[in-house]
Design a protein around this motif. Structure first.
Motif, PDB file in Angstrom:
ATOM      1  N   LYS A 289       0.822  -1.203   0.000  1.00  0.00           N
ATOM      2  CA  LYS A 289       0.000   0.000   0.000  1.00  0.00           C
ATOM      3  C   LYS A 289       0.859   1.257   0.000  1.00  0.00           C
ATOM      4  N   ALA A 290       1.939   1.231   0.771  1.00  0.00           N
ATOM      5  CA  ALA A 290       2.836   2.389   0.822  1.00  0.00           C
ATOM      6  C   ALA A 290       3.499   2.634  -0.531  1.00  0.00           C
ATOM      7  N   LEU A 291       3.881   1.560  -1.221  1.00  0.00           N
ATOM      8  CA  LEU A 291       4.459   1.717  -2.554  1.00  0.00           C
ATOM      9  C   LEU A 291       3.445   2.322  -3.524  1.00  0.00           C
ATOM     10  N   ALA A 292       2.220   1.815  -3.473  1.00  0.00           N
ATOM     11  CA  ALA A 292       1.188   2.272  -4.406  1.00  0.00           C
ATOM     12  C   ALA A 292       0.797   3.727  -4.173  1.00  0.00           C
ATOM     13  N   SER A 293       0.884   4.199  -2.932  1.00  0.00           N
ATOM     14  CA  SER A 293       0.442   5.559  -2.602  1.00  0.00           C
ATOM     15  C   SER A 293       1.557   6.590  -2.654  1.00  0.00           C
ATOM     16  N   SER A 294       2.784   6.179  -2.911  1.00  0.00           N
ATOM     17  CA  SER A 294       3.909   7.112  -2.966  1.00  0.00           C
ATOM     18  C   SER A 294       3.879   7.901  -4.277  1.00  0.00           C
ATOM     19  N   PRO A 295       3.821   9.236  -4.232  1.00  0.00           N
ATOM     20  CA  PRO A 295       3.839  10.028  -5.462  1.00  0.00           C
ATOM     21  C   PRO A 295       5.101   9.805  -6.295  1.00  0.00           C
ATOM     22  N   ALA A 296       6.249   9.653  -5.637  1.00  0.00           N
ATOM     23  CA  ALA A 296       7.492   9.442  -6.373  1.00  0.00           C
ATOM     24  C   ALA A 296       7.492   8.093  -7.082  1.00  0.00           C
ATOM     25  N   VAL A 297       6.955   7.062  -6.436  1.00  0.00           N
ATOM     26  CA  VAL A 297       6.850   5.751  -7.077  1.00  0.00           C
ATOM     27  C   VAL A 297       5.831   5.805  -8.212  1.00  0.00           C
ATOM     28  N   GLN A 298       4.751   6.527  -8.029  1.00  0.00           N
ATOM     29  CA  GLN A 298       3.763   6.688  -9.092  1.00  0.00           C
ATOM     30  C   GLN A 298       4.385   7.359 -10.316  1.00  0.00           C
ATOM     31  N   ASN A 299       5.243   8.330 -10.088  1.00  0.00           N
ATOM     32  CA  ASN A 299       5.932   8.979 -11.200  1.00  0.00           C
ATOM     33  C   ASN A 299       6.826   7.988 -11.938  1.00  0.00           C
ATOM     34  N   TYR A 300       7.516   7.128 -11.183  1.00  0.00           N
ATOM     35  CA  TYR A 300       8.347   6.105 -11.812  1.00  0.00           C
ATOM     36  C   TYR A 300       7.489   5.154 -12.646  1.00  0.00           C
ATOM     37  N   GLN A 301       6.299   4.843 -12.158  1.00  0.00           N
ATOM     38  CA  GLN A 301       5.417   3.932 -12.877  1.00  0.00           C
ATOM     39  C   GLN A 301       5.030   4.494 -14.246  1.00  0.00           C
ATOM     40  N   LEU A 302       4.975   5.813 -14.377  1.00  0.00           N
ATOM     41  CA  LEU A 302       4.678   6.419 -15.680  1.00  0.00           C
ATOM     42  C   LEU A 302       5.761   6.055 -16.697  1.00  0.00           C
ATOM     43  N   TYR A 303       7.013   6.045 -16.249  1.00  0.00           N
ATOM     44  CA  TYR A 303       8.114   5.685 -17.139  1.00  0.00           C
ATOM     45  C   TYR A 303       8.121   4.186 -17.423  1.00  0.00           C
ATOM     46  N   VAL A 304       7.658   3.413 -16.469  1.00  0.00           N
ATOM     47  CA  VAL A 304       7.508   1.971 -16.706  1.00  0.00           C
ATOM     48  C   VAL A 304       6.513   1.745 -17.846  1.00  0.00           C
ATOM     49  N   LYS A 305       5.411   2.456 -17.797  1.00  0.00           N
ATOM     50  CA  LYS A 305       4.370   2.323 -18.813  1.00  0.00           C
ATOM     51  C   LYS A 305       4.801   2.902 -20.150  1.00  0.00           C
ATOM     52  N   ALA A 306       5.491   4.040 -20.114  1.00  0.00           N
ATOM     53  CA  ALA A 306       5.830   4.737 -21.352  1.00  0.00           C
ATOM     54  C   ALA A 306       7.024   4.117 -22.074  1.00  0.00           C
ATOM     55  N   TYR A 307       8.053   3.700 -21.313  1.00  0.00           N
ATOM     56  CA  TYR A 307       9.310   3.317 -21.951  1.00  0.00           C
ATOM     57  C   TYR A 307       9.820   1.933 -21.565  1.00  0.00           C
ATOM     58  N   GLY A 308       9.086   1.228 -20.725  1.00  0.00           N
ATOM     59  CA  GLY A 308       9.473  -0.148 -20.427  1.00  0.00           C
ATOM     60  C   GLY A 308      10.527  -0.311 -19.360  1.00  0.00           C
ATOM     61  N   LEU A 309      10.679   0.669 -18.454  1.00  0.00           N
ATOM     62  CA  LEU A 309      11.581   0.453 -17.321  1.00  0.00           C
ATOM     63  C   LEU A 309      11.103  -0.746 -16.502  1.00  0.00           C
ATOM     64  N   GLY A 310      12.047  -1.460 -15.891  1.00  0.00           N
ATOM     65  CA  GLY A 310      11.693  -2.667 -15.152  1.00  0.00           C
ATOM     66  C   GLY A 310      11.083  -2.374 -13.798  1.00  0.00           C
ATOM     67  N   TRP A 311      10.033  -3.126 -13.452  1.00  0.00           N
ATOM     68  CA  TRP A 311       9.372  -2.978 -12.149  1.00  0.00           C
ATOM     69  C   TRP A 311       8.714  -4.307 -11.794  1.00  0.00           C
ATOM     70  N   LYS A 312       9.104  -4.862 -10.650  1.00  0.00           N
ATOM     71  CA  LYS A 312       8.511  -6.123 -10.200  1.00  0.00           C
ATOM     72  C   LYS A 312       8.445  -6.126  -8.683  1.00  0.00           C
ATOM     73  N   VAL A 313       7.287  -6.476  -8.142  1.00  0.00           N
ATOM     74  CA  VAL A 313       7.102  -6.590  -6.696  1.00  0.00           C
ATOM     75  C   VAL A 313       6.708  -8.028  -6.400  1.00  0.00           C
ATOM     76  N   GLU A 314       7.485  -8.703  -5.549  1.00  0.00           N
ATOM     77  CA  GLU A 314       7.241 -10.104  -5.230  1.00  0.00           C
ATOM     78  C   GLU A 314       7.157 -10.286  -3.718  1.00  0.00           C
TER      79      GLU A 314
END
Length: 257
Positions: free
Chosen positions: A207-232
């Motif tokens: 929940k903390a990861l999902a609600s972090s504005p800085a992490v949300q900004n990183y997720q935009l680059y994951v979606k736009a350019y394919g940066l790696g992101w995996k939570v296990e």
């Protein structure tokens, strides 16, 4: 006198020609000096290559490996010192319990429990923009220091009992720094992919990861350019205690709720 009067432009021509000749000679002399200096600097080697950069990179890697060896040696000595201290300190059970709690908060002892691992990675070499996004710049395709810091800060905010980046436990004096596309952490150098592991309530951590504005900004680059992101989710796990040197000379534990 009559000749000079008949040809008044003659001295002017000679006056402009002589400085040009001197300037030309000076240019050739300067060029020769540059060639000599270049030869002495290169000593017969190709100064256009990046061999010096490669040697510097090798030196950094060598020092990083040396630091890892020193950390192992320090950890072994610290274990011996701790064992002797526990045997001869004459403290009460209450004092030992309080010391143990402080060591846990400081990150110098192992911590066990359920945990998650977050993996961040650079985009593929042939990455292109997703539809609707501008074509990426070089900086859009790599992990930056603020990306790692965003993940670490979010996990602390989510109540992590302990965090490990790559193979090193974080403590209060740890600094996550990136130089180029490499991570420098506590004297050691790492390349992506970067793994951040945290022990704690996995639901709160997610929940903390999902609600972090800085992490949300990183997720935009994951979606736009394919940066790696995996939570296990890793289930039960144990993070080792920090074994390096501590520069902090004085600290007082914060009040806990």
């Amino acid at each position: 006198m009559s000749n000079s009067a008949d040809s008044p432009t003659e001295p002017a021509r000679r006056g402009t020609w002589r400085p040009v000749r001197l300037l030309t000679a000076a240019v050739f002399a300067l060029a020769g000096l540059i060639f000599v200096t270049s030869f002495n600097t290169a000593k017969g080697t190709n100064i256009r290559t990046d061999d010096s950069l490669l040697r510097l990179s090798d030196l950094v890697r060598e020092r990083s490996d040396k630091n890892a060896e020193l950390e192992e040696s320090t950890a072994a000595v610290r274990d011996e010192v701790d064992a002797l201290a526990r045997r001869d300190d004459g403290s009460s059970e209450a004092e030992d319990a309080r010391l143990g709690a402080l060591e846990k908060a400081a990150g110098t002892t192992e911590v066990s429990g359920d945990g998650i691992t977050v993996t961040l990675n650079d985009a593929p070499p042939d990455a292109r923009a997703a539809p609707g996004y501008p074509e990426p710049q070089a900086n859009d395709l790599v992990i930056h220091q603020q990306d790692l810091q965003a993940v670490v800060n979010a996990l602390w905010q989510g109540g992590a009992e302990g965090i490990q980046v790559m193979d090193q436990r974080l403590i209060s004096t740890s600094a996550v720094r990136c130089v180029g596309n490499t991570l420098i952490l506590q004297g050691r150098v790492y390349s992506p992919p970067y793994k951040v592991t945290a022990v704690g309530d996995t639901g709160k951590l997610r929940k903390a990861l999902a609600s972090s504005p800085a992490v949300q900004n990183y997720q935009l680059y994951v979606k736009a350019y394919g940066l790696g992101w995996k939570v296990e989710e890793k289930g039960a796990m144990t993070l080792p205690g920090y074994t390096g040197t501590v520069d902090l000379r004085y600290a007082r534990p914060a009040a806990q709720d």
